[in-house]
Design an enzyme around this catalytic site. Structure first.
Site, PDB file in Angstrom:
ATOM      1  N   TYR A 101       0.856  -1.190   0.000  1.00 32.82           N
ATOM      2  CA  TYR A 101       0.000   0.000   0.000  1.00 32.82           C
ATOM      3  C   TYR A 101       0.888   1.235   0.000  1.00 32.82           C
ATOM      4  O   TYR A 101       1.964   1.210  -0.586  1.00 32.82           O
ATOM      5  CB  TYR A 101      -1.004  -0.063   1.177  1.00 32.82           C
ATOM      6  CG  TYR A 101      -2.162   0.852   0.890  1.00 32.82           C
ATOM      7  CD1 TYR A 101      -2.942   0.675  -0.255  1.00 32.82           C
ATOM      8  CD2 TYR A 101      -2.420   1.955   1.684  1.00 32.82           C
ATOM      9  CE1 TYR A 101      -3.953   1.563  -0.578  1.00 32.82           C
ATOM     10  CE2 TYR A 101      -3.441   2.843   1.360  1.00 32.82           C
ATOM     11  CZ  TYR A 101      -4.193   2.643   0.228  1.00 32.82           C
ATOM     12  OH  TYR A 101      -5.180   3.530  -0.105  1.00 32.82           O
ATOM     13  N   ARG A 153      -8.158  10.946  -8.675  1.00 29.43           N
ATOM     14  CA  ARG A 153      -7.253  11.585  -7.713  1.00 29.43           C
ATOM     15  C   ARG A 153      -6.594  10.495  -6.887  1.00 29.43           C
ATOM     16  O   ARG A 153      -7.004  10.184  -5.781  1.00 29.43           O
ATOM     17  CB  ARG A 153      -8.028  12.571  -6.821  1.00 29.43           C
ATOM     18  CG  ARG A 153      -7.155  13.592  -6.138  1.00 29.43           C
ATOM     19  CD  ARG A 153      -7.203  13.451  -4.630  1.00 29.43           C
ATOM     20  NE  ARG A 153      -6.887  12.093  -4.190  1.00 29.43           N
ATOM     21  CZ  ARG A 153      -7.185  11.594  -3.001  1.00 29.43           C
ATOM     22  NH1 ARG A 153      -7.861  12.285  -2.155  1.00 29.43           N
ATOM     23  NH2 ARG A 153      -6.835  10.355  -2.650  1.00 29.43           N
ATOM     24  N   LYS A 171      -5.926  -1.736  -1.106  1.00 32.07           N
ATOM     25  CA  LYS A 171      -6.791  -1.471   0.041  1.00 32.07           C
ATOM     26  C   LYS A 171      -7.503  -2.762   0.490  1.00 32.07           C
ATOM     27  O   LYS A 171      -7.612  -3.045   1.680  1.00 32.07           O
ATOM     28  CB  LYS A 171      -7.830  -0.434  -0.378  1.00 32.07           C
ATOM     29  CG  LYS A 171      -8.291   0.379   0.739  1.00 32.07           C
ATOM     30  CD  LYS A 171      -8.114   1.857   0.484  1.00 32.07           C
ATOM     31  CE  LYS A 171      -8.071   2.596   1.774  1.00 32.07           C
ATOM     32  NZ  LYS A 171      -7.887   4.015   1.638  1.00 32.07           N
ATOM     33  N   GLU A 242     -13.253   5.379  -3.290  1.00 35.03           N
ATOM     34  CA  GLU A 242     -11.822   5.563  -3.038  1.00 35.03           C
ATOM     35  C   GLU A 242     -11.165   6.429  -4.107  1.00 35.03           C
ATOM     36  O   GLU A 242     -11.320   6.175  -5.302  1.00 35.03           O
ATOM     37  CB  GLU A 242     -11.170   4.163  -3.038  1.00 35.03           C
ATOM     38  CG  GLU A 242      -9.704   4.156  -2.759  1.00 35.03           C
ATOM     39  CD  GLU A 242      -9.380   4.518  -1.321  1.00 35.03           C
ATOM     40  OE1 GLU A 242     -10.214   4.276  -0.438  1.00 35.03           O
ATOM     41  OE2 GLU A 242      -8.293   5.067  -1.098  1.00 35.03           O
ATOM     42  N   ASP A 243     -10.464   7.442  -3.685  1.00 32.52           N
ATOM     43  CA  ASP A 243      -9.660   8.284  -4.580  1.00 32.52           C
ATOM     44  C   ASP A 243     -10.436   8.846  -5.766  1.00 32.52           C
ATOM     45  O   ASP A 243      -9.942   8.845  -6.910  1.00 32.52           O
ATOM     46  CB  ASP A 243      -8.397   7.523  -5.021  1.00 32.52           C
ATOM     47  CG  ASP A 243      -7.340   7.537  -3.920  1.00 32.52           C
ATOM     48  OD1 ASP A 243      -7.631   8.071  -2.833  1.00 32.52           O
ATOM     49  OD2 ASP A 243      -6.229   7.028  -4.134  1.00 32.52           O
ATOM     50  N   ASP A 265     -13.527   6.569   2.188  1.00 31.29           N
ATOM     51  CA  ASP A 265     -12.436   6.465   3.147  1.00 31.29           C
ATOM     52  C   ASP A 265     -11.574   7.720   3.178  1.00 31.29           C
ATOM     53  O   ASP A 265     -11.045   8.088   4.222  1.00 31.29           O
ATOM     54  CB  ASP A 265     -11.570   5.246   2.825  1.00 31.29           C
ATOM     55  CG  ASP A 265     -10.547   5.014   3.895  1.00 31.29           C
ATOM     56  OD1 ASP A 265     -10.947   4.917   5.074  1.00 31.29           O
ATOM     57  OD2 ASP A 265      -9.337   4.969   3.585  1.00 31.29           O
ATOM     58  N   ASP A 266     -11.426   8.369   2.025  1.00 28.89           N
ATOM     59  CA  ASP A 266     -10.586   9.572   1.981  1.00 28.89           C
ATOM     60  C   ASP A 266     -11.176  10.669   2.868  1.00 28.89           C
ATOM     61  O   ASP A 266     -10.448  11.479   3.427  1.00 28.89           O
ATOM     62  CB  ASP A 266     -10.471  10.096   0.546  1.00 28.89           C
ATOM     63  CG  ASP A 266      -9.985   9.008  -0.387  1.00 28.89           C
ATOM     64  OD1 ASP A 266      -8.924   8.432  -0.106  1.00 28.89           O
ATOM     65  OD2 ASP A 266     -10.695   8.689  -1.363  1.00 28.89           O
ATOM     66  N   ASN A 406       0.386  11.917   1.289  1.00 29.45           N
ATOM     67  CA  ASN A 406       0.997  10.738   0.670  1.00 29.45           C
ATOM     68  C   ASN A 406       1.266  10.999  -0.800  1.00 29.45           C
ATOM     69  O   ASN A 406       0.554  11.807  -1.385  1.00 29.45           O
ATOM     70  CB  ASN A 406       0.002   9.571   0.715  1.00 29.45           C
ATOM     71  CG  ASN A 406       0.092   8.803   1.998  1.00 29.45           C
ATOM     72  OD1 ASN A 406       1.169   8.556   2.476  1.00 29.45           O
ATOM     73  ND2 ASN A 406      -1.062   8.452   2.535  1.00 29.45           N
TER      74      ASN A 406
END
Ligand code: NAD
Length: 545
Positions: A101, A153, A171, A242-243, A265-266, A406
């Site tokens: 990850y 993203r 993930k 996610e993202d 989650d972000d 990150n």
């Protein structure tokens, strides 16, 4: 504990058995199994234990010169022998998590077309419109957990299109390793709606659609078709967004959160992990959350997600909503978010304070607002300059400094700088892994404020209870559970999170707390069991043969 279970329709014999990653045990098949399963002659004669196999994997891995090569080797193992892959990950989580990850997965996504070997998960493209339900039927397992991205993203790296698949894959590996969600229940999905990344569009190895991103109504109806199809194909499935880029992430979360079992989650996972870090920091410095003033660098999904949960937590400590909001400030690429600024996007408006003049830069914002905590979530590498850190140290006996961006190249500061420029007084958490730092004879062990402390447990709790929805109250419960797992020894060495090798115990506690909320709020599938923790633990996958 649930073992890796076999599906009746799967081939059970001979070479095809060795090629099924869910069933393969390689050289660990016993003499009896080899005889019964048509494997004699197909394996070298020596029978190895799983432990020896795991040791061999690690020995090989450690000879590889780069993290990307290690990522590729681990993926190949995942494709060959799932139980062994998870055994290696679980037993060496500190070493392996950064390889499967963040931060390595960022580079892996950038190079996805080049390192691609075998597909994992499902690729649904905008050309599949009208047929998504039919395509989802091709998935051979009963998915209970989907992680889906549109790749717009990826971490702090921007639009990586279909290459973003590395993120749902990574993930979901962490869901299984950190919380024991059975790998067979996990489905990674990329919604390939094109990319606006010119480099990828020109890259001969790019594997996604070579067209610009779908936008507007066409995008919305495509995602809507996916959501309907996924929920119909896999009833009750938990879908984790996610993202996605800002403009989609907030919209999708608000559109579906009250009707489907979804979370982002972000936004929400990040919020819970950061809040847990703040609770830990305050155990060291004393003081209440409601009295802190928090300045965020960044005003996107992470920043507003954290700020929203912090506001709720401050209110739980007795602050009014107005008071709590005044204690949270955002700086974006155009400076301090204040009411006077025109054209602010919707998610920032809650923090657009009045009676404060615009401030152009972060350092001036610190000197103006005098925060007790700064949280970096802008993906601007090095933004916590020595001057920023010294200013925080001048204002606070124990400044809270979270550099959460990150991958490592985007971190606001290194652990070493955080301690050095605050004379070792910073209460520090990072988004990327850093080695311990020794300063004036004291060794600090910085730990990652990584979502992986939160989302696996939340997912397990939702699945175990069969919750219909994922609520903010669950993330608040998760933050408290995580903070409760931090011991005095952790705090005395500067660690605001528990050691990663305890992650399965931590995830089980979070899952039990989340499931408890589901039962209390009438969201769960059935009545509450007498012992929620036992219920959760009984559903945890253990990677062994
Ligand atoms: N540690 C973790 O577990 C964790 C969790 C979530 C996000 N993150 C990281 O946080 C970063 C941001 O994630 P996000 O989801 O909020 O992204 P995002 O795109 O939603 O938000 C980024 C924000 O940064 C702002 N920004 C850009 N340039 C800036 C500048 N020069 N100065 C000030 N602000 C600037 C943007 O205006 C935007 O508001 C990423 O690097 C992500 O990987 C880490």
């Amino acid at each position: 504990m649930v073992d890796a279970h076999s599906t009746p329709s799967k081939p059970q014999h001979g070479l095809s058995l060795l090629r099924d990653p869910l069933l393969n045990r390689g050289t660990a098949f016993t003499e009896q199994e080899r005889a019964a399963l048509g494997l004699r002659g197909l394996l070298p004669p020596c029978v190895l234990t799983m432990q020896t196999q795991a040791d061999r994997v690690l020995t090989n891995l450690r000879t590889l010169p780069t993290d990307l090569e290690k990522y590729v080797a681990l993926n190949a193992l995942h494709d060959r022998n799932e139980a062994l892959f998870f055994r290696v990950v679980c037993d060496n989580i500190d070493e392996i998590q950064p390889l499967i990850y963040t931060p390595t997965v960022g580079l892996a996504c950038q190079k996805y077309g080049l390192i691609f070997q075998r597909p994992r998960g499902m690729f649904i493209s905008s050309r599949d419109r009208g047929q998504i339900a039919e395509i989802l039927q091709n998935w051979p397992y009963e998915a209970k957990l989907i992680v889906v991205t549109d790749g717009e993203r990826i971490l702090g790296l921007g639009d990586l299109g279909a290459n973003g698949m590395g993120i749902p894959v990574g993930k979901l590996s962490l869901y299984s390793a950190c919380a024991g969600v059975h790998p067979e229940l996990c489905l990674p999905i990329v919604l390939d709606v094109g990319t606006n990344n010119e480099e990828l569009l020109a890259d001969p190895y790019y594997l996604g659609l070579r067209e610009r991103r779908l936008t507007g109504e066409a995008y919305d109806s495509f995602v809507d078709e996916f959501m309907t199809a996924a929920r119909k194909t896999f009833p009750g499935v938990l879908i984790q967004f996610e993202d996605f880029a800002n403009h989609s992430a907030f919209k999708l979360l608000h559109k579906y959160r009250d009707e489907a079992c979804v979370f982002n989650d972000d936004i929400q996972g990040t919020a819970a992990v950061a809040l847990a870090g703040l609770f830990s920091a305050l155990r060291v410095s004393g003081g209440k959350l409601r009295d802190q003033k928090i300045l965020f660098l960044g005003a996107g999904e992470a920043a507003t997600g954290i700020a929203d949960l912090v506001v709720s937590a401050m209110m739980a400590e007795g602050a009014s909503e107005a008071e709590a909001l005044r204690r949270n400030w955002l700086v974006d690429s155009r400076g301090l978010v204040v009411k006077d600024r025109a054209g602010l996007s919707g998610h920032k408006l809650r923090y657009a304070h009045d009676d404060q003049a615009p401030v152009a830069d972060f350092l001036t914002a610190i000197k103006t607002l005098k925060p007790t905590a700064i949280i970096g979530v802008a993906a601007v590498g090095g933004a916590f300059t020595p001057e920023v850190l010294k200013a925080m140290a001048a204002l606070n006996a124990q400044p809270i400094v979270f550099a959460l961006s990150n991958p490592t190249s985007k971190a606001e500061c290194s652990a070493e700088d955080a301690y050095r420029y605050t004379e070792g007084r910073a209460l520090f958490a990072c988004g990327s892994p850093y080695d311990p730092v020794t300063l004036n004879g004291k060794t600090f062990v910085p730990r990652q404020g990584n979502n992986s402390y939160i989302f696996p447990g939340v997912g397990l709790g939702v699945i175990a209870s069969g919750s219909r929805l994922v609520t903010d109250e669950m993330f608040m419960a998760a933050a408290h559970s995580l903070a409760d797992c931090v011991g005095k020894n952790d705090l005395s060495q500067g660690s605001l999170y528990p050691a990663l090798p305890r992650i399965r115990e931590v995830s089980a506690r979070i899952a039990a707390a989340v499931a408890q909320v589901a039962y209390q709020r009438g969201l769960a599938e059935g009545p509450a069991p007498n012992d929620v923790m036992s219920q959760v633990q009984s559903q945890m996958y253990e990677p062994h043969y």
